[in-house]
Every structure is written in structure tokens, then in C-alpha cells.
Motif scaffolding. Structure first.
Motif, PDB file in Angstrom:
ATOM      1  N   ALA A  13     -13.596  14.941 -12.356  1.00 19.06           N
ATOM      2  CA  ALA A  13     -13.091  13.809 -13.140  1.00 19.06           C
ATOM      3  C   ALA A  13     -13.860  13.673 -14.444  1.00 19.06           C
ATOM      4  CB  ALA A  13     -13.191  12.521 -12.326  1.00 19.06           C
ATOM      5  N   ALA A  14     -15.177  13.773 -14.381  1.00 18.80           N
ATOM      6  CA  ALA A  14     -16.002  13.622 -15.582  1.00 18.80           C
ATOM      7  C   ALA A  14     -15.720  14.727 -16.592  1.00 18.80           C
ATOM      8  CB  ALA A  14     -17.477  13.624 -15.198  1.00 18.80           C
ATOM      9  N   SER A  15     -15.431  15.935 -16.107  1.00 18.84           N
ATOM     10  CA  SER A  15     -15.165  17.045 -17.021  1.00 18.84           C
ATOM     11  C   SER A  15     -13.871  16.836 -17.803  1.00 18.84           C
ATOM     12  CB  SER A  15     -15.088  18.362 -16.244  1.00 18.84           C
ATOM     13  OG  SER A  15     -13.905  18.436 -15.464  1.00 18.84           O
ATOM     14  N   ALA A  19     -11.906   9.465 -14.222  1.00 18.10           N
ATOM     15  CA  ALA A  19     -12.673   8.910 -13.111  1.00 18.10           C
ATOM     16  C   ALA A  19     -11.918   9.123 -11.818  1.00 18.10           C
ATOM     17  CB  ALA A  19     -12.934   7.417 -13.317  1.00 18.10           C
ATOM     18  N   VAL A  20     -12.654   9.226 -10.732  1.00 18.85           N
ATOM     19  CA  VAL A  20     -12.067   9.269  -9.400  1.00 18.85           C
ATOM     20  C   VAL A  20     -12.237   7.887  -8.777  1.00 18.85           C
ATOM     21  CG1 VAL A  20     -14.207  10.116  -8.339  1.00 18.85           C
ATOM     22  CG2 VAL A  20     -12.019  10.513  -7.199  1.00 18.85           C
ATOM     23  N   VAL A  21     -11.234   7.457  -8.007  1.00 19.81           N
ATOM     24  CA  VAL A  21     -11.261   6.131  -7.388  1.00 19.81           C
ATOM     25  C   VAL A  21     -11.846   6.250  -5.984  1.00 19.81           C
ATOM     26  CG1 VAL A  21      -9.907   4.125  -6.710  1.00 19.81           C
ATOM     27  CG2 VAL A  21      -9.264   5.425  -8.748  1.00 19.81           C
ATOM     28  N   ALA A  22     -12.793   5.376  -5.680  1.00 22.90           N
ATOM     29  CA  ALA A  22     -13.448   5.337  -4.377  1.00 22.90           C
ATOM     30  C   ALA A  22     -13.113   4.008  -3.719  1.00 22.90           C
ATOM     31  CB  ALA A  22     -14.955   5.492  -4.535  1.00 22.90           C
ATOM     32  N   LEU A  23     -12.519   4.065  -2.528  1.00 17.04           N
ATOM     33  CA  LEU A  23     -11.964   2.867  -1.888  1.00 17.04           C
ATOM     34  C   LEU A  23     -12.660   2.597  -0.559  1.00 17.04           C
ATOM     35  CD1 LEU A  23      -8.819   4.425  -3.002  1.00 17.04           C
ATOM     36  CD2 LEU A  23      -8.962   1.962  -3.394  1.00 17.04           C
ATOM     37  N   ASN A  24     -13.137   1.383  -0.399  1.00 16.49           N
ATOM     38  CA  ASN A  24     -13.832   1.005   0.822  1.00 16.49           C
ATOM     39  C   ASN A  24     -12.841   0.728   1.948  1.00 16.49           C
ATOM     40  OD1 ASN A  24     -15.972   0.415  -1.330  1.00 16.49           O
ATOM     41  ND2 ASN A  24     -17.095   0.138   0.579  1.00 16.49           N
ATOM     42  N   VAL A  25     -13.071   1.376   3.080  1.00 13.82           N
ATOM     43  CA  VAL A  25     -12.179   1.251   4.233  1.00 13.82           C
ATOM     44  C   VAL A  25     -12.933   0.658   5.410  1.00 13.82           C
ATOM     45  CG1 VAL A  25     -10.686   3.136   3.476  1.00 13.82           C
ATOM     46  CG2 VAL A  25     -12.651   3.650   4.937  1.00 13.82           C
ATOM     47  N   ILE A  26     -12.212  -0.125   6.203  1.00 13.64           N
ATOM     48  CA  ILE A  26     -12.802  -0.783   7.369  1.00 13.64           C
ATOM     49  C   ILE A  26     -12.077  -0.390   8.644  1.00 13.64           C
ATOM     50  CG2 ILE A  26     -13.378  -3.015   8.416  1.00 13.64           C
ATOM     51  CD1 ILE A  26     -13.328  -4.183   5.524  1.00 13.64           C
ATOM     52  N   THR A  27     -10.735  -0.344   8.567  1.00 15.66           N
ATOM     53  CA  THR A  27      -9.916  -0.047   9.735  1.00 15.66           C
ATOM     54  C   THR A  27      -9.186   1.282   9.544  1.00 15.66           C
ATOM     55  OG1 THR A  27      -7.893  -1.074   8.896  1.00 15.66           O
ATOM     56  CG2 THR A  27      -9.509  -2.530   9.959  1.00 15.66           C
ATOM     57  N   LEU A  28      -8.584   1.772  10.635  1.00 15.42           N
ATOM     58  CA  LEU A  28      -7.762   2.973  10.539  1.00 15.42           C
ATOM     59  C   LEU A  28      -6.583   2.736   9.606  1.00 15.42           C
ATOM     60  CD1 LEU A  28      -6.967   5.829  11.377  1.00 15.42           C
ATOM     61  CD2 LEU A  28      -5.906   4.853  13.436  1.00 15.42           C
ATOM     62  N   GLU A  29      -6.060   1.508   9.602  1.00 13.34           N
ATOM     63  CA  GLU A  29      -4.933   1.197   8.716  1.00 13.34           C
ATOM     64  C   GLU A  29      -5.337   1.321   7.250  1.00 13.34           C
ATOM     65  OE1 GLU A  29      -4.053   0.128  12.620  1.00 13.34           O
ATOM     66  OE2 GLU A  29      -5.722  -0.670  11.439  1.00 13.34           O
ATOM     67  N   HIS A  30      -6.547   0.912   6.911  1.00 17.21           N
ATOM     68  CA  HIS A  30      -7.056   1.121   5.552  1.00 17.21           C
ATOM     69  C   HIS A  30      -7.062   2.614   5.210  1.00 17.21           C
ATOM     70  CE1 HIS A  30      -9.161  -2.922   5.782  1.00 17.21           C
ATOM     71  NE2 HIS A  30      -8.728  -2.937   4.540  1.00 17.21           N
ATOM     72  N   ILE A  31      -7.607   3.410   6.111  1.00 16.27           N
ATOM     73  CA  ILE A  31      -7.732   4.851   5.878  1.00 16.27           C
ATOM     74  C   ILE A  31      -6.356   5.472   5.654  1.00 16.27           C
ATOM     75  CG2 ILE A  31      -8.381   7.042   6.969  1.00 16.27           C
ATOM     76  CD1 ILE A  31     -10.582   5.379   8.480  1.00 16.27           C
ATOM     77  N   GLU A  32      -5.420   5.157   6.539  1.00 16.79           N
ATOM     78  CA  GLU A  32      -4.072   5.716   6.434  1.00 16.79           C
ATOM     79  C   GLU A  32      -3.390   5.282   5.139  1.00 16.79           C
ATOM     80  OE1 GLU A  32      -2.921   5.942  11.195  1.00 16.79           O
ATOM     81  OE2 GLU A  32      -2.631   4.074  10.089  1.00 16.79           O
ATOM     82  N   ALA A  33      -3.578   4.016   4.775  1.00 13.66           N
ATOM     83  CA  ALA A  33      -2.941   3.492   3.566  1.00 13.66           C
ATOM     84  C   ALA A  33      -3.477   4.169   2.315  1.00 13.66           C
ATOM     85  CB  ALA A  33      -3.147   1.986   3.486  1.00 13.66           C
ATOM     86  N   ILE A 229     -17.191   5.790 -17.505  1.00 10.47           N
ATOM     87  CA  ILE A 229     -17.273   5.595 -16.057  1.00 10.47           C
ATOM     88  C   ILE A 229     -16.539   6.748 -15.371  1.00 10.47           C
ATOM     89  CG2 ILE A 229     -16.440   4.191 -14.127  1.00 10.47           C
ATOM     90  CD1 ILE A 229     -18.884   2.987 -15.478  1.00 10.47           C
ATOM     91  N   SER A 230     -17.193   7.388 -14.387  1.00  7.62           N
ATOM     92  CA  SER A 230     -16.611   8.545 -13.716  1.00  7.62           C
ATOM     93  C   SER A 230     -16.210   8.271 -12.271  1.00  7.62           C
ATOM     94  CB  SER A 230     -17.598   9.722 -13.729  1.00  7.62           C
ATOM     95  OG  SER A 230     -17.898  10.105 -15.053  1.00  7.62           O
ATOM     96  N   LYS A 231     -16.636   7.146 -11.723  1.00  6.36           N
ATOM     97  CA  LYS A 231     -16.288   6.768 -10.345  1.00  6.36           C
ATOM     98  C   LYS A 231     -16.047   5.265 -10.342  1.00  6.36           C
ATOM     99  CE  LYS A 231     -18.255   6.964  -5.591  1.00  6.36           C
ATOM    100  NZ  LYS A 231     -18.990   5.681  -5.390  1.00  6.36           N
ATOM    101  N   VAL A 232     -14.882   4.854  -9.837  1.00  9.48           N
ATOM    102  CA  VAL A 232     -14.489   3.444  -9.825  1.00  9.48           C
ATOM    103  C   VAL A 232     -14.413   2.986  -8.379  1.00  9.48           C
ATOM    104  CG1 VAL A 232     -12.680   1.794 -10.434  1.00  9.48           C
ATOM    105  CG2 VAL A 232     -13.196   3.692 -11.987  1.00  9.48           C
TER     106      VAL A 232
END
Length: 287
Positions: A13-15, A19-33, A229-232
Motif C-alpha cells: 500500500a505504501a509503495s 493505505a490498507v484497512v485494518a478492521l477489529n473483529v470480535i465475533t465470527l460474524e465480524h470476520i465473515e462480514a 498514512i499507510s494503515k487505517v
């Protein structure tokens, strides 16, 4: 497809001045979504599991990590796994055996000297075990139920010269910087200090990370990516989407008892939210 590493995704992304998006997950439904959204727009993502999410899982990292690894490998887009806001050395040392390629070690609440010492130790261990390490200098407020820091409070902004020295002294691979965002915001009205971001981008030789991005308007996010910014990082926006959809589903069907109905509604809402966020970051102008 095989798991990617956070370092690879951030470097790529930086090159491209993105930026690449980093998403916080808590449940399996978060991960799948999150993965469904990434596949919909054909963008890579980082799945983040925070120390607080591990505490919610009775302190067990492996079950949620195993679910994330399995879902990522079944997907069709690049996905990496990141352990977020780790203060526990014991938890840090579990990361390499659970599929994580990176860790954000959080000692920003300490004094500068203590932060350097703790982060240097964490970075040395991480690198010896093949992990990429992110740290934070200048405290991004809003963590652990605390409110955002006052703009003039000590540590509320990351100082460029100190940031350069911190990276040199710790050997970290990326730096989360305090430029006006805050964790756990439920409104999108944070104003970023883009002049400070430009100075940090010039001063710091590693990728910069924006925490607390749920509270940052789309235009500000795009401008921050263009500015270096390279990671959000985004978490609260997913919780808002899921909780709102589940609440609406239960209100519409007050006698319903099958959790699949309201969890499906929550998963769809998170997918829609992540599609919008990924599209916003991908549309950032080239810096």
C-alpha cells in the motif's frame, strides 16, 4: 487463499501511496462480514483482534484466531492477521503460534523512556519470532472507556523529532501517531492535524498508522492517506453497524428467538459498512 502478512500488505500500500484497512473483529460474524466486503470490492484487508477482544473470549486467543485463519484461507482476497493493542507480554508471545504476522504493542500510556524500553523489548522478541511490530507514540485517546485527550494535553500529539528518535531506538516496523483521532468515537467529526501528519511523514522512516478512524469523516481519511498514512484502523464503526441492525431486527420481531435471524442482519450491516470504508480508502488521491 494463503494468509498474507501485515508487513507485505502495508508495504505494498505504501509503495502505491495508499493505505490498507485494518478492521477489529470480535465475533465470527465480524470476520465473515469483513472478508465478504473485501471480496466485494476486491481489496486486501487486515483482520485485527485486540487484547480486549481476547479478554472477552475468556482470555483465550486461539479460538478466535483459528476462526479468522480458516475464514481468510477460504477467501479470495489477501488477508492478514494482526494482534492489536497488546500490553501483556504473555499475550504477545502467543501471537506467532496462532497465525498472526504482526502485533501492535501498546506502551503509549507510559513515559517516553519507559515506552522505549518496553517497546524495544517487544520488538526484539517479535523480530526474533518473525513478527512485524507496530507501536504508538503520542497517546490516541478513547481507549478502555476513557474519553479523548484534550488537544493540548501532554502526549495528545506526536512530536516529529521525538517520533524519529523513538523509531531509531526501538526498531519498530510501523508507528501509530496521534494527530487528532480518538478511539471509540460514535460520531464522525474528528479533525486531523494534516500539517503535523506531513511533518511526521517527512521525519519517520517507517509506515504511519491512523488509529481511531471510525470517528474520522471520509474526506479526512482520504486526505490522511494522501498525506502518508499507510494503515487505517477501524473498529467502532463495525460495532455501531452490527448493534444497530440487531436492535432493529429485534424491534421488528420482538417474539423472535432464533439468533441466526438477528446475527445475519448484523453481519449484513457490517459488510455494507466495510464496503463503504474500503471504497473510501481506495479512493484516496495519490499523495
Amino acid at each position: 487463499m494463503p494468509l498474507c502478512t501485515t508487513g507485505e500488505l502495508v508495504a505494498d500500500a505504501a509503495s502505491h501511496h495508499g493505505a490498507v484497512v485494518a478492521l477489529n473483529v470480535i465475533t465470527l460474524e465480524h470476520i465473515e462480514a469483513v472478508i465478504a466486503a473485501a471480496e466485494h470490492v476486491n481489496e486486501p484487508v487486515i483482520l485485527q483482534v485486540s487484547e480486549n477482544a481476547v479478554k472477552f473470549r475468556a482470555g483465550r486467543l486461539h479460538p478466535v484466531a483459528a476462526a479468522a485463519v480458516a475464514a481468510a484461507r477460504a477467501g479470495t482476497v489477501p488477508v492478514a492477521l494482526h494482534l492489536d493493542h497488546v500490553k501483556s507480554g504473555e499475550l504477545l508471545r502467543q501471537a506467532a503460534d496462532c497465525g498472526f504476522s504482526s502485533v501492535m504493542f501498546d506502551a503509549a500510556h507510559l513515559s517516553y523512556e519507559e515506552n522505549v524500553t518496553a517497546t524495544r523489548t517487544a520488538a526484539d522478541w517479535a523480530h526474533s519470532n518473525g513478527l512485524w511490530l507496530e507501536a504508538e507514540l503520542g497517546e490516541v485517546g478513547g481507549k478502555d472507556g476513557n474519553g479523548p485527550l484534550d488537544a493540548h494535553a501532554p502526549g495528545a500529539r506526536t512530536e516529529p523529532g521525538e517520533a524519529r528518535r523513538f523509531v531509531e531506538e526501538t526498531g519498530v516496523d510501523a508507528l501509530a501517531v496521534a494527530i487528532g483521532s480518538s478511539h471509540a468515537m460514535t460520531t464522525r467529526d474528528a479533525a486531523l492535524d494534516h500539517t503535523l501528519l506531513a511533518a511526521l511523514h517527512d521525519a519517520v522512516p517507517v509506515p504511519l498508522v491512523l488509529h481511531g478512524s471510525s470517528g474520522v469523516p471520509d474526506a479526512e481519511i482520504r486526505r490522511a492517506v494522501a498525506g502518508g498514512i499507510s494503515k487505517v484502523n477501524i473498529g467502532t464503526a463495525l460495532s455501531i453497524a452490527m448493534t444497530g441492525a440487531i436492535r432493529a431486527q429485534l424491534d421488528a420481531d420482538p417474539r423472535g428467538v432464533d439468533p441466526r435471524h438477528y446475527l445475519a442482519a448484523g453481519r449484513r450491516a457490517v459488510t455494507d459498512t466495510v464496503v463503504q470504508l474500503l471504497t473510501t480508502v481506495a479512493a484516496a488521491p495519490v499523495g
